[in-house]
Design an enzyme around this catalytic site. Structure first.
Site, PDB file in Angstrom:
ATOM      1  N   SER A  65       0.796  -1.231   0.000  1.00  0.00           N
ATOM      2  CA  SER A  65       0.000   0.000   0.000  1.00  0.00           C
ATOM      3  C   SER A  65       0.824   1.275   0.000  1.00  0.00           C
ATOM      4  O   SER A  65       0.263   2.363  -0.181  1.00  0.00           O
ATOM      5  CB  SER A  65      -0.945   0.009   1.197  1.00  0.00           C
ATOM      6  N   LYS A  68       0.417   3.349  -2.975  1.00  0.00           N
ATOM      7  CA  LYS A  68      -0.747   4.225  -3.128  1.00  0.00           C
ATOM      8  C   LYS A  68      -0.341   5.698  -3.112  1.00  0.00           C
ATOM      9  O   LYS A  68      -1.027   6.543  -3.679  1.00  0.00           O
ATOM     10  CB  LYS A  68      -1.774   3.935  -2.024  1.00  0.00           C
ATOM     11  N   TYR A 192      -3.697  -2.433 -10.206  1.00  0.00           N
ATOM     12  CA  TYR A 192      -3.538  -2.239  -8.760  1.00  0.00           C
ATOM     13  C   TYR A 192      -2.626  -3.309  -8.129  1.00  0.00           C
ATOM     14  O   TYR A 192      -1.713  -2.986  -7.361  1.00  0.00           O
ATOM     15  CB  TYR A 192      -4.929  -2.233  -8.108  1.00  0.00           C
ATOM     16  N   TYR A 243      -4.747   3.792   8.049  1.00  0.00           N
ATOM     17  CA  TYR A 243      -6.122   3.267   8.174  1.00  0.00           C
ATOM     18  C   TYR A 243      -6.726   3.624   9.524  1.00  0.00           C
ATOM     19  O   TYR A 243      -6.602   4.771   9.961  1.00  0.00           O
ATOM     20  CB  TYR A 243      -6.144   1.744   7.912  1.00  0.00           C
ATOM     21  N   VAL A 261       1.146  -3.736   3.792  1.00  0.00           N
ATOM     22  CA  VAL A 261       1.112  -5.046   4.460  1.00  0.00           C
ATOM     23  C   VAL A 261       2.363  -5.888   4.208  1.00  0.00           C
ATOM     24  O   VAL A 261       2.513  -6.959   4.794  1.00  0.00           O
ATOM     25  CB  VAL A 261      -0.137  -5.897   4.131  1.00  0.00           C
TER      26      VAL A 261
END
Ligand code: GLN
Length: 314
Positions: A65, A68, A192, A243, A261
């Site tokens: 992530s 991102k 992705y 998050y 992760v």
């Protein structure tokens, strides 16, 4: 003057090596479950051009992530503020792969760093092309930011997630129903999953993050983004980068950070440092257990924070 950064880095590496509670390696992506949780690396790129490294700083890991941040930067370059018609800018207070909020909010993800938001960003970056075009663009962009053409995609990790990414398929299909995903779902997820499977070492990642400490400038000259955009990306990292643990990260560490992760975290001290830490074991929110601890220790020892004046003499 920053107090003896190399001593601080060495101390952190020693402390992390001795830590008992190392978290749990992500197992929902089978390829990531194979990684040895005993590893820890750290790299710090400073605004004055130094790079300090410690532990397993040269070992490649799946950035997941953290990609991102780079995908968002590219998408903003393509569609500018129109992106915010399709993705929100609020912390989600939910897990990174939560489905329930997306239904309540009619297919509009809370922010670009939860999976749903990043899937919309991937849809923007796809922009009518084949996934390999968008993936190639992303890889070139990350190599340019890091100043390193060795950065590559781990195809086994991408394949592993393609075979098991059922929640992401659900999220993408759900948003497709609201026309917030506009390309076929398999193409968007192909894009992705490959961006998530980019492999980098702490050194490469810290170097790639430098534009965010330099108000959008590339350290070799030229501009990656405007100062305002760099500040806004940092703001999103601080409020949404971890998050449902983003508040806790701001409280404990106090600088913008984005986790993945794979166990990596990219953290930015505006005007001072771009930091990458990596340790594969995750806490309950899916963020690196030791990576977070190491950044907490680093912030404490250096006085680096976006909530206080620069340390004395800095
Ligand atoms: N590729 C992962 C996923 O979509 C990324 C999640 C993460 O790093 N938090 O589930």
């Amino acid at each position: 003057m920053t107090p003896d950064l190399d001593v601080i880095v060495a101390d952190i590496v020693t402390a992390m090596g001795a830590a008992d509670e190392r978290g749990t390696v992500a197992s929902y992506i089978p390829e990531l479950a194979k990684i040895d949780p005993g590893q820890f690396g750290i790299a710090i790129a400073t605004a004055d051009g130094r790079i300090l490294t410690g532990g397993d700083a040269e070992t490649g890991f799946s950035i997941q992530s953290i990609s991102k941040v780079f995908a968002l930067t590219l998408a903003l370059g393509k569609v500018g503020d129109q992106l915010w018609d399709r993705v929100g800018r609020e912390p989600s207070g939910n897990a990174f792969n939560s489905i329930v909020q997306l239904e309540q909010e009619h297919g509009m993800p809370r922010n670009p760093f939860i999976n749903a938001g990043a899937i919309v960003v991937a849809d923007v970056n796809l922009g009518g092309h084949q996934p390999r075009v968008a993936i190639g663009e992303m890889l070139r962009f990350v190599r340019y930011l890091a100043g390193d053409d060795e950065v590559a995609i781990n195809e086994a990790v991408a394949a592993s997630e393609t075979a098991t990414g059922f929640r992401n398929m659900a999220l993408a299909n759900y948003m497709r129903a609201f026309d917030n995903v506009r390309h076929p779902v398999d193409l968007v997820l192909g894009t992705y999953f490959h961006q998530c499977a980019i492999e980098m070492s702490c050194r490469q990642l810290a170097l790639a993050g430098r534009y965010l400490m330099l108000d959008g400038r590339h350290p070799e000259g030229g501009r990656v983004v405007s100062p305002r955009r760099a500040r806004r990306i940092n703001a999103l990292m601080l409020t949404c980068g971890h998050y449902d643990a983003s508040g806790d990260f701001a409280f404990r560490v106090g600088i913008p950070g984005k986790s993945g992760v794979g166990g990596g975290i990219l953290a930015i001290v505006p005007g001072r440092a771009s930091i990458a830490v990596w340790s594969p074991g995750l806490n309950a929110s899916g963020n690196s257990q030791l990576g977070t601890l190491a950044l907490e220790e680093l912030a404490q020892r250096t006085g680096w924070s976006v909530f206080s004046p620069p340390p004395e003499g800095d």
